[in-house]
Design a protein around this motif. Structure first.
Motif, PDB file in Angstrom:
ATOM      1  N   GLY A 173       0.844  -1.178   0.000  1.00  0.00           N
ATOM      2  CA  GLY A 173       0.000   0.000   0.000  1.00  0.00           C
ATOM      3  C   GLY A 173       0.883   1.233   0.000  1.00  0.00           C
ATOM      4  O   GLY A 173       2.067   1.172  -0.334  1.00  0.00           O
ATOM      5  N   SER A 174       0.333   2.348   0.417  1.00  0.00           N
ATOM      6  CA  SER A 174       1.101   3.585   0.390  1.00  0.00           C
ATOM      7  C   SER A 174       2.331   3.513   1.284  1.00  0.00           C
ATOM      8  O   SER A 174       3.433   3.897   0.879  1.00  0.00           O
ATOM      9  CB  SER A 174       0.207   4.754   0.813  1.00  0.00           C
ATOM     10  OG  SER A 174      -0.826   4.951  -0.133  1.00  0.00           O
ATOM     11  N   SER A 175       2.180   3.010   2.506  1.00  0.00           N
ATOM     12  CA  SER A 175       3.310   2.967   3.429  1.00  0.00           C
ATOM     13  C   SER A 175       4.404   2.026   2.936  1.00  0.00           C
ATOM     14  O   SER A 175       5.580   2.399   2.849  1.00  0.00           O
ATOM     15  CB  SER A 175       2.838   2.536   4.822  1.00  0.00           C
ATOM     16  OG  SER A 175       1.967   3.484   5.379  1.00  0.00           O
ATOM     17  N   GLY A 176       4.036   0.788   2.623  1.00  0.00           N
ATOM     18  CA  GLY A 176       5.033  -0.188   2.203  1.00  0.00           C
ATOM     19  C   GLY A 176       5.775   0.230   0.950  1.00  0.00           C
ATOM     20  O   GLY A 176       7.001   0.099   0.851  1.00  0.00           O
ATOM     21  N   THR A 177       5.037   0.760  -0.018  1.00  0.00           N
ATOM     22  CA  THR A 177       5.661   1.170  -1.273  1.00  0.00           C
ATOM     23  C   THR A 177       6.628   2.335  -1.056  1.00  0.00           C
ATOM     24  O   THR A 177       7.742   2.339  -1.604  1.00  0.00           O
ATOM     25  CB  THR A 177       4.574   1.573  -2.291  1.00  0.00           C
ATOM     26  OG1 THR A 177       3.705   0.455  -2.518  1.00  0.00           O
ATOM     27  CG2 THR A 177       5.195   1.990  -3.605  1.00  0.00           C
TER      28      THR A 177
END
Length: 418
Positions: A173-177
């Protein structure tokens, strides 16, 4: 011990609590906001150092105040987001009491008994503004005995925090990416485990995707499509705001993986779904472009064509010849960052207000327990509900509901007295 009495108690002084205070104040509802840390604390201490808002400044704010010194199309750094809510709370003179933690809430007759670290409060109404990101979730997949550093994304700060060696990021998601991208830019060998996701364009035809979601009515969707309520969104405001493109990350040397499935004898087994997950993200991306083009044509919008947005990079080797098993030590992996989301934690609420999974049962934030409300949750009333803009509008509705019912109670009391 004396008991403090308030009309409406708001728990939490993040974006939801500040918005709730504004709308209660406008309607003349006496209230108190309790915050166990500082105002908007999670923006300061539960995020990584380089985080910026995922929406542009014109979008990720309340209507009553802009970000000082920030261009409307810029992405605001996290500290300035926190400062914004502190300044907003001062502007509206919100009655916020910091450093006070709520330990329990019980219903006693027509009121709530709220036990806090600073004493007992009796409230006619209680609004939970603690949001959806309360307790980080980390699957017990890789045993601690493997000797790897394993942290949740909420504990990640910067690449220097990690030991030498390769890093595995689970969750795209946004955080992992964004974390995986930052680690790659810092020179680390990075493996990124990608599950199902939505992947919008950062900008298309000169407009940010937040603008497109607005004019297309997507922010106002009342319920998610089947099986999409918890699908992550791969979007980023980092480095000036760029469209997340997993093929580009692969071309830059990031090793893309499917979902982390099982772990045995030092080997992480990977689901064979990488290509499928990326294809579904592509379909989501192209669908939004198609809807944007249709909208522009129907409304005669003078927006520049953007054929480059439809160009697809070649599939990197990690997609055409996917890794299905990964010996962590053999790959030199010394750290795992679990960007695997959060779950709610209402252990303080001793109330019959939740389903069998501990999730609030409510209708647009109005719970089944009279006088108890929730704000800041995903899909509370619409898709935008857990975002800064959306939570402001949900708080407006709930404050109106509270004020209306409070007026009714006042009228009933006066009639009985006469």
């Amino acid at each position: 011990m004396s008991v403090e009495k308030v009309d409406t108690l708001v728990i939490g002084a993040g974006q939801a609590g500040v918005a709730m205070s504004e709308h209660l104040g406008k309607r003349g509802v006496p209230h108190l906001v309790l915050e166990k840390n500082r105002i908007a604390e999670s923006w300061r201490t539960a995020r990584w150092d380089s985080l910026v808002a995922n929406g542009p400044a014109w979008h990720d704010r309340f209507p009553g105040m802009t970000f000082p010194g920030i261009n409307d199309d810029a992405f605001v750094p996290k500290e300035q987001v926190a400062d914004y809510f502190v300044a907003y709370a001062q502007k509206i003179e919100a009655p916020i009491r910091t450093g006070v933690e709520v330990k329990s809430v019980r219903k006693e007759g027509d009121a709530f008994r709220v036990e806090t670290t600073a004493g007992v409060i009796e409230a006619k109404n209680v609004v939970s503004a603690t949001g959806a990101f309360q307790r980080p979730t980390m699957p017990a997949l890789v045993p601690a005995e493997e000797g790897l550093l394993q942290i949740h994304s909420n504990a990640y700060r910067n690449p220097g925090q990690l030991p030498e060696g390769s890093a595995l990021v689970v969750g795209a998601g946004s955080s992992g990416t964004q974390i995986a991208d930052e680690l790659l830019r810092a020179g680390k060998r990075v493996y990124l485990s990608i599950g199902p996701h939505d992947r919008p364009p950062r900008r298309y035809r000169g407009k940010d995707f937040c603008w497109w979601l607005g004019v297309l009515g997507i922010w106002d969707l009342k319920v998610p499509a089947p099986n999409t309520e918890h699908v992550t969104i791969a979007v980023s405001g980092a480095y000036g705001g760029q469209t997340v493109d997993f093929r580009c990350l692969g071309a830059r040397g990031m090793a893309l993986l499917g979902r982390a499935d099982t772990f045995e004898n030092g080997v992480l087994h990977i689901a064979p779904d990488l290509a499928t997950n990326i294809a579904l993200g592509d379909a989501n991306y192209l669908s939004l472009l198609d809807r944007a083009d249709d909208y522009a044509a129907k409304n005669n919008l003078d927006l520049p064509e953007d054929p480059e947005a439809r160009r697809k990079e070649p599939d990197p080797l990690c997609m055409t010849d996917p890794i299905l098993s990964l010996n962590l030590k053999g790959a030199g992996i010394t750290s795992i960052i679990w960007a695997t989301g959060y779950t709610v934690d209402y252990s303080w609420a001793r109330l019959d207000a939740f389903d069998e999974k501990g999730r609030p049962v409510h209708e647009r934030g109005v719970s089944r327990v009279p006088g108890l409300f929730f704000v800041g949750l995903p899909w509370l009333s619409r898709r935008a509900s857990s975002f800064i803009w959306g939570v402001w509008h949900d708080a407006d509705y709930l404050a109106g509901y509270i004020a209306e019912n409070r007026s009714g109670q006042t009228a009933d009391t006066a009639a009985a007295a006469s």
